[in-house]
Design a protein around this motif. Structure first.
Motif: not given
Length: 668
Positions: A241-249, A252, A649, A651
């Protein structure tokens, strides 16, 4: 003849203390000393040529002098700061000596690149100081083999230099800027200094091996080199996924990890059980609601980590309440059965290992057959299903029912089980869990093993090996070895499961044990598994420099402090040979063993501190023409399979499916 699990006192010297604090910096030095004796694998079939390797020595020399200048400035400020307590003094003194050791090492690099050195040298600093009100007499010493400029591995120095110049030193100078006038050390600064002291410690420990790394080492080669071109051909890189999305997941998910560390940090100085319970009850909600407070508690804990508190933090997932919450999100499975076995063959011992190492036959094909024990007991084991901590525990996960349900007298299960021969499954998976050799179990890894068992409809035998430091190497490996032999000889009789096709899998520390286990099957000419599937495996636990190790400095899962604790705990036996024992670091297995390895599938995140180990293992398997493939997940760090939990996550489902596809490929 009955063998009980041997008492840990036989394996650990009486003066061994697995609770070394990092704020006096003794732990890593022991690990590094053992690692410094490491053997270097000699490549065959390929001749690595160093073409266009080095950047100019002048550039490296200039960078060295720039860093030295910045270090002088930082050390000057640290020396002038006023402390308010002896504890504060100790923190500043310990950190300051790490800066001095780094400075000394860089001065040696300066001399080497200036061609001022004419003989081997050492980064050596005497730590006694008579004006310090407490006694510290440890001497840190690391040998440097380089004696001239051409000996310095410029390429391998690039990453630690980059980290120092672009991240660490600017941040450090910014923090100290406001204190240059005040000269009084605040509590906040004291905590930061304690944390950065361990960061510099990490740099100090890897710097000598970075300087001396063989110029032909694959990590020293340009990406266009044929060795890397060949590795690229077997490597698939995936984005979840998008790097920012992965970072946020990840942020969390990692909140619960930080909470665990923060709570353990709060409890470490509390003596009574009730005071610890009260502290956990009071602070749990606070840390879950405040990410910054949890992160601060985690960093403080990491900076003074001990083996016992590391175990507690990493075992947070094993707490009954947490385990129950995780289980609520797991799919139902027909068979989830624990059973307990005695040794099947003569146990592996450190004495026999050292004897064979001395003779040069340790990782060679054995001329002796293995000797079986307890055969009469195994044929009619009345206590197979009775919980017994002195036995080896194995968990069977399967989406078909293989035993009669009997919740009253568990020992009667053995009578029912032997009558059920209606399955005759001939494919199995043997799973070995991660946890740094010191924590977790087959239970906490069901967040993905259950899905594999259900979707593949294949029995999974998940081994609960004994944990270090109470049971150091080779006991955990021996537990896996005994379990493997039991499955081969008795799984058909007991469960109607015929292990014609076997895939061995493991993650992290479990990847180490899984690889070593495959090596043992080859060494002793046993049935070799049909495949090996590893996720982020720790196949080399020598503390030798590799660029991806730098990721551990700021990693929230596998920090540099946890890495050191795990290595020291696993190698705690006073006679263990960390640098020479190839079954302790199975990356070092001989080509005589590796050339018989089954098809191997490797998975890892590109932010993982163990990332380089995956490519080192793959390259050694390529040398002997084995079937090996790599999957790299962008923006993922260590331990991702365990992120598949409630509030985890989403993902990671793809990672579980990818490993599942690898199982299907190798089983069919």
């Amino acid at each position: 003849m009955s063998f009980q699990k041997q008492n840990s006192n036989l394996f650990i010297s009486s003066d061994y203390d697995g609770t070394n604090q990092l704020d006096d910096y003794t732990l890593f030095n022991k690990v590094c000393y053992k690692s410094s004796q490491a053997q270097i694998p000699t490549e065959i079939q390929i001749q690595i040529i160093n073409a266009n390797l080095r950047q100019s020595q002048e550039e490296c020399l200039q960078s060295t002098r720039d860093i030295i200048s910045q270090l002088h400035h930082i050390i000057k400020i640290l020396k002038t700061l006023k402390w308010q307590s002896e504890d504060q003094l100790k923190i500043f003194y310990n950190s300051n000596r790490q800066f001095l050791i780094l400075l000394k090492g860089l001065q040696i690099v300066d001399e080497l690149l200036s061609n001022c050195k004419e003989s081997p040298t050492k980064i050596l600093l005497e730590l006694k100081q008579s004006n310090i009100p407490f006694h510290l007499d440890y001497v840190q010493e690391r040998s440097i083999k380089a004696i001239k400029a051409d000996d310095v591995n410029i390429r391998m120095l690039q990453m630690p230099y980059h980290y120092l110049q672009t991240s660490f030193l600017p941040n450090m100078q910014q923090q100290l800027k406001s204190y240059e006038q005040n000269m009084s050390a605040s509590q906040t600064l004291t905590q930061e200094i304690k944390i950065v002291g361990t960061h510099i410690l990490m740099i100090n420990l890897i710097m000598p091996s970075a300087i001396d790394t063989d110029q032909n080492d694959i990590m020293s080669l340009n990406s266009t080199h044929p060795v890397w071109k060949k590795l690229d051909c077997i490597t698939t890189r995936k984005s979840l996924g998008d790097s920012e999305q992965i970072k946020q997941s990840f942020q969390s998910f990692v909140q619960s990890v930080m909470v665990g560390h923060a709570l353990v940090n709060d409890c470490k100085n509390k003596s009574s059980r009730w005071s610890k319970i009260f502290s956990v009850s009071l602070n749990s909600l606070y840390y879950f609601l405040s990410s910054s407070a949890a992160e601060k508690g985690m960093k403080d804990h990491m900076s003074q980590l001990r083996a016992d508190t590391a175990h507690q933090a990493m075992n947070f997932i094993e707490l009954p309440g947490v385990k129950h919450l995780i289980n609520l999100g797991l799919p139902k499975i027909a068979t989830n059965l624990k059973f307990y076995i005695l040794p099947v063959v003569l146990p592996l011992t450190i004495q026999e290992a050292n004897k064979q190492i001395k003779l040069g036959i340790y990782d060679q094909i054995s001329t002796h057959s293995i000797q079986y024990v307890n055969q009469e007991i195994h044929r009619d084991d009345k206590f197979l299903f009775v919980k017994n901590q002195s036995r080896i525990r194995i968990r069977l996960l399967y989406n078909q029912r293989v035993v009669e349900q009997d919740n009253i007298f568990s020992f009667l299960k053995s009578f029912f089980v032997k009558q059920k021969h209606n399955i005759f499954e001939d494919k199995i998976i043997i799973h070995i869990h991660g946890g740094g050799f010191i924590s977790q179990s087959s239970s906490s890894h069901q967040c993905y093993t259950r899905e594999w068992a259900i979707n593949l409809n294949v029995p999974i035998f998940s081994i609960d090996y004994s944990l270090a430091p109470q049971y150091p190497y080779p006991i955990p490996l021996d537990d896996c070895w005994q379990a493997y032999n039991w499955i081969l000889k008795y799984s058909e009789t007991i469960f109607g499961i015929i292990p014609n096709k076997i895939i061995v899998t493991g993650d992290s520390a479990g990847g180490n044990l899984a690889t070593a286990l495959v090596g043992l099957t080859i060494k002793y000419k046993l049935q070799v598994p049909n495949g090996l599937i590893l996720n982020y495996p720790a196949v080399d636990i020598r503390f030798q420099y590799t660029p991806s190790y730098l990721n551990s400095i700021n990693d929230k899962i596998l920090s540099h402090t946890i890495l050191g604790i795990c290595i020291e705990s696993y190698s705690a036996h006073p006679d263990s040979q960390l640098g020479l024992d190839s079954f302790m670091s199975p990356l070092l297995l001989s080509y005589d063993i590796l050339k018989h390895f089954p098809p191997t599938r490797l998975f890892c995140g590109n932010k993982d501190p163990l990332y380089d180990q995956v490519f080192r293992l793959a390259q050694r398997l390529q040398v002997v023409d084995r079937d090996v493939k790599i999957t790299v997940y962008e923006n993922l760090s260590h331990g991702y399979l365990n992120f598949n939990t409630i509030k985890g996550m989403s993902e990671i489902k793809q990672c579980i499916l990818d490993s599942q596809d690898a199982f299907s490929e190798l089983l069919n």
